[in-house]
Design a protein around this motif. Sequence first.
Motif, PDB file in Angstrom:
ATOM      1  N   GLY A 151       5.194  -3.871   3.451  1.00  0.00           N
ATOM      2  CA  GLY A 151       6.351  -3.237   2.789  1.00  0.00           C
ATOM      3  C   GLY A 151       6.741  -3.761   1.369  1.00  0.00           C
ATOM      4  N   TYR A 152       6.905  -2.756   0.390  1.00  0.00           N
ATOM      5  CA  TYR A 152       6.978  -3.316  -0.996  1.00  0.00           C
ATOM      6  C   TYR A 152       8.176  -2.684  -1.734  1.00  0.00           C
ATOM      7  N   ARG A 153       8.370  -3.229  -2.931  1.00  0.00           N
ATOM      8  CA  ARG A 153       9.468  -2.707  -3.935  1.00  0.00           C
ATOM      9  C   ARG A 153       8.844  -2.983  -5.446  1.00  0.00           C
ATOM     10  N   GLU A 170       7.523  -6.596  -5.490  1.00  0.00           N
ATOM     11  CA  GLU A 170       8.024  -7.428  -4.287  1.00  0.00           C
ATOM     12  C   GLU A 170       7.264  -7.064  -3.044  1.00  0.00           C
ATOM     13  N   VAL A 171       6.626  -7.834  -2.498  1.00  0.00           N
ATOM     14  CA  VAL A 171       5.645  -7.283  -1.338  1.00  0.00           C
ATOM     15  C   VAL A 171       5.900  -7.861  -0.114  1.00  0.00           C
ATOM     16  N   GLU A 172       6.336  -7.516   1.046  1.00  0.00           N
ATOM     17  CA  GLU A 172       6.660  -8.370   2.165  1.00  0.00           C
ATOM     18  C   GLU A 172       5.382  -8.322   3.004  1.00  0.00           C
ATOM     19  N   TYR A 173       5.011  -9.662   3.642  1.00  0.00           N
ATOM     20  CA  TYR A 173       3.970  -9.978   4.625  1.00  0.00           C
ATOM     21  C   TYR A 173       4.632 -10.824   5.702  1.00  0.00           C
ATOM     22  N   PHE A 240       5.911 -11.808  -1.292  1.00  0.00           N
ATOM     23  CA  PHE A 240       4.932 -12.114  -2.676  1.00  0.00           C
ATOM     24  C   PHE A 240       5.653 -11.656  -3.818  1.00  0.00           C
ATOM     25  N   THR A 241       5.931 -12.214  -4.749  1.00  0.00           N
ATOM     26  CA  THR A 241       6.731 -11.635  -5.912  1.00  0.00           C
ATOM     27  C   THR A 241       5.744 -11.808  -7.391  1.00  0.00           C
ATOM     28  N   MET A 242       5.605 -10.737  -7.946  1.00  0.00           N
ATOM     29  CA  MET A 242       4.871 -10.883  -8.970  1.00  0.00           C
ATOM     30  C   MET A 242       5.315  -9.892 -10.099  1.00  0.00           C
ATOM     31  N   GLN A 243       5.432 -10.397 -11.609  1.00  0.00           N
ATOM     32  CA  GLN A 243       6.057  -9.765 -12.716  1.00  0.00           C
ATOM     33  C   GLN A 243       4.829  -9.863 -13.881  1.00  0.00           C
ATOM     34  N   ILE A 244       4.937  -8.629 -14.200  1.00  0.00           N
ATOM     35  CA  ILE A 244       3.459  -8.452 -15.611  1.00  0.00           C
ATOM     36  C   ILE A 244       4.553  -7.763 -16.606  1.00  0.00           C
TER      37      ILE A 244
END
Length: 276
Positions: A151-153, A170-173, A240-244
Amino acid sequence: LKPCHRAVGADCAEGAARSELHRPRRFGRAPRAAAAMDFQNRVGHKFGTMGPATDQEVAMDRRERLRKLALETIDLSKDPYFLRNHLGSYECKLCLTLHTNEGSYLAHTQGKKHQINLARRAAKEKQDQTIQPQPKTASGPKKTVKIGRPGYRVTKERDPDSQQKALLFEVEYPEADKAKPRHRFMSAYEQKIEPPESKFQYLLLACEPYETIAFKVPNMEVDKEDNKFYANWDGQRKVFTMQIFFKERGLEELPALPQRAGSTQLAFHGGGSFTR
């Protein structure tokens, strides 16, 4: 006078011996001494062979038996040392010998010379394997059973100061155990699913045992200065959070074209010059 009986008897015996010598012999009847000798039942040979075989004949018979046996059991197409040349004859690449037919080559393979060369080649290969280091062979990527997509947002953002565009992923594992998510940027021309577009690129996110997912983002340079590039893995929440941030495209001036020269000064080794 009475004749001597002894003399008469000697003369008679001498005449009988002479008549025996001059008597013609009958053809087809062997002498008594030759008829008493048995040529077929002599020691050391078979019945009907008319004498024992020599060493050369025994060797020829052995080679012929080995040739027939090899033709039935050996496949020459799998022999690495068997070579047929342009003349129609056969060669042994190991012993460098020439043979007229396949049977001759097979007989050669059963011989002492070929067997000795095979033993030498095996010993040489074994020695080379012990001396040279063994290359490290990769077993390939680890294959695991995929359980689906995570799942992701995705949130669109903009920096209030610089007005830079940004994306927050924001990706859920939740089923991830020890593996940590990994990411990389991929050009649109690397993928084979959609027609390539030069205006977009792809952001790949992967984590075992989930499938790899990709996000289609603008093909702009990512700003990694002043800690604007952010990536974090929360092991407790399994998120997992990632901002670009993307750099704005600026207008750059193209380099000026070279102007046409009006005159050219050419010099020579001998000195002097002229103007064109």
